[in-house]
Scaffold this active site. Structure first.
Site, mmCIF file in Angstrom:
data_model
loop_
_atom_site.group_PDB
_atom_site.id
_atom_site.type_symbol
_atom_site.label_atom_id
_atom_site.label_comp_id
_atom_site.label_asym_id
_atom_site.label_seq_id
_atom_site.Cartn_x
_atom_site.Cartn_y
_atom_site.Cartn_z
ATOM 1 N N PRO A 114 2.096 -2.824 8.179
ATOM 2 C CG PRO A 114 0.698 -3.933 9.360
ATOM 3 C CD PRO A 114 0.744 -2.737 8.313
ATOM 4 C CB VAL A 115 6.580 -6.343 8.781
ATOM 5 C CG1 VAL A 115 7.165 -5.394 7.760
ATOM 6 C CG2 VAL A 115 7.163 -6.370 10.030
ATOM 7 C CB ILE A 169 -4.825 -0.099 -0.472
ATOM 8 C CG1 ILE A 169 -5.679 -0.610 -1.714
ATOM 9 C CG2 ILE A 169 -3.531 -0.959 -0.112
ATOM 10 C CD1 ILE A 169 -6.209 -2.006 -1.339
ATOM 11 C CE LYS A 227 9.108 0.600 -6.419
ATOM 12 N NZ LYS A 227 9.084 1.598 -5.146
ATOM 13 N NE ARG A 244 5.461 -2.128 3.561
ATOM 14 C CZ ARG A 244 4.895 -2.858 2.631
ATOM 15 N NH1 ARG A 244 5.372 -2.853 1.464
ATOM 16 N NH2 ARG A 244 4.108 -3.720 3.145
ATOM 17 C CB CYS A 298 6.201 5.691 0.453
ATOM 18 S SG CYS A 298 6.677 5.743 -1.190
#
Length: 423
Positions: free
Chosen positions: A123-124, A333, A22, A93, A117
């Protein structure tokens, strides 16, 4: 809402095929936006996240033909909107991955801040900073990322946190930028490498994928190509842990051991036998169903690839709940990635959480109960725990599972597990 009902206590035997990844298929689907030539993809898994991404691409005007159960052909020659609306991306996401390709090819994009999730902030801002370094004008307005650039320019981009989707987004954007882009502290995950291999087939000039420095020399345009999506190392790892826990012997075809070094090392440490060949992995284990106390506790610490993957943390926590002594599970992480602990405790697991570390004291057996899935990998760990629990376990909210595991209950049934989906 669907539920899984599992009767525990059956060793696993047989063979199953591992699906396409995926986390490789999603960015590669977005890569189809970079060219007006057709992109043909094989080994694409049938999952909820893939269906969501397909809907988003169709909304933009991409034509998608099904050439087989796992084969798609994308045609982005007639894209009519560069907007990814909130309603289409709120559950996933990975939708942020359309940003780089849209900006690179069309010069503008409007992408809703993504969902997915609920495991930490994820953050982007690293995506945005990288694209700004390449000359994009970006601002966030009413929950949307608004970006424009007449033409992206090559740049040196240092990512202060290793980010898989950030690396992928910037690598895709850089393929059509003017000049050389250098991505430093890049993610080294196999899915990043698979995306790079697909882009190279489309005519991109990329070097260093799989290392922490990726260089991309921009080209004027990309062209038609065909690509097979890499196998899903996390799905393979999940079935490997299941076999180690229940006992038995399972052969996984379409599986690559070279992508699973850290997981295989830990499984062997737990007492399982792992035999690897070119395209398959065999796991043998006494397991706790017929031989309680034979599974050894293994401590793990998650870190970016090639270290132990965060997406296998919950599965190994399940293993440790029925292992012989005490193990620590440290998550570096994502925050909020111990949401499965409370549900495992309902099955009788002895787990204490201290900050980003869980202390797991193994016990001889778990007992079936009704539990609730909270995210994708947490739901997989509950399935594994249920496979060795005494009696019946009901897992609710399994739509999380459907986001990342193709036909999980069918594959487990194929191996002898007593598992069924009920509506």
């Amino acid at each position: 809402m669907d539920k899984l009902v599992i009767q525990g206590g059956v060793p696993l035997h047989g063979e199953i095929s591992v699906s396409g990844a995926k986390n490789a298929a999603l960015p590669i689907l977005c890569a189809g936006l970079l060219t007006d030539g057709p992109l043909t993809l094989d080994n694409v898994p049938q999952l909820q996240d893939i269906a969501t991404m397909r809907k988003l691409l169709l909304h933009m005007g991409v034509k998608i033909a099904e050439l087989g159960a796992h084969c798609l052909r994308l045609d982005a020659s007639d894209v009519h909107t560069c907007e990814a609306p909130y309603d289409m991306v709120k559950t996933m996401r990975a939708s942020i991955l359309v940003l780089g390709p849209l900006l690179a090819r069309f010069g503008h994009a409007r992408v809703s801040l993504p969902g997915g999730c609920a495991i930490g902030s994820r953050p982007v801002d690293l995506h945005i900073k990288g694209l700004q370094a390449m000359g994009a004008e970006i601002h966030i307005d009413h929950g949307y990322i608004e970006a424009k650039a007449a033409k992206l320019k090559g740049a040196r981009v240092f990512m202060d946190i290793v980010t898989v989707t950030g690396t992928e987004n910037l690598m895709m954007a850089a393929t059509l930028a003017d000049g050389l882009t250098i991505l430093e502290n890049a993610a080294k995950e196999p899915e990043v490498v698979d995306l790079a291999e697909c882009l190279v087939k489309m005519g991109a000039k990329i070097e260093g994928a799989g290392t922490d420095v990726i260089t991309v020399t921009g080209v004027a345009s990309l062209h038609a190509a065909s690509h097979d999506v890499v196998c899903d190392r996390i799905e393979a790892g999940t079935y490997m842990v299941a076999t180690a826990m229940t006992g038995g012997e399972v052969r996984l075809s379409n599986a690559r051991a070279d992508l699973l070094d850290a997981v295989i090392d830990k499984l062997r440490e737990s007492g399982a036998e792992v035999e690897c060949s070119d395209n398959s992995i065999i796991v043998r284990s006494k397991g706790v169903v017929e031989h309680p106390g034979t599974l050894k506790s293994v401590s793990i610490r998650t870190a970016p690839h090639p270290a132990f993957p965060t997406d296998m943390q919950a599965q190994f926590m399940a293993l440790n709940t029925v292992a012989d002594t005490v193990a620590t599970v440290t998550e570096t992480i994502f925050e909020n990635r111990f949401m499965h602990v409370q549900e495992m405790q309902r099955l009788g697991a002895n787990i204490e959480v201290e900050g980003n570390t869980a202390i797991v004291r193994g016990r001889e057996f778990l007992e079936g109960a009704t539990v609730m899935a909270t995210d994708l990998r947490a739901s997989a760990s509950l399935v594994l725990a249920a496979l060795v629990a005494r009696g019946e376990t009901v897992i609710e909210r399994i739509y999380h599972l459907d986001r990342g595991y193709e036909r999980l209950e069918e594959k487990l049934r194929q191996l002898g597990a007593r598992i069924q989906r009920i509506k």
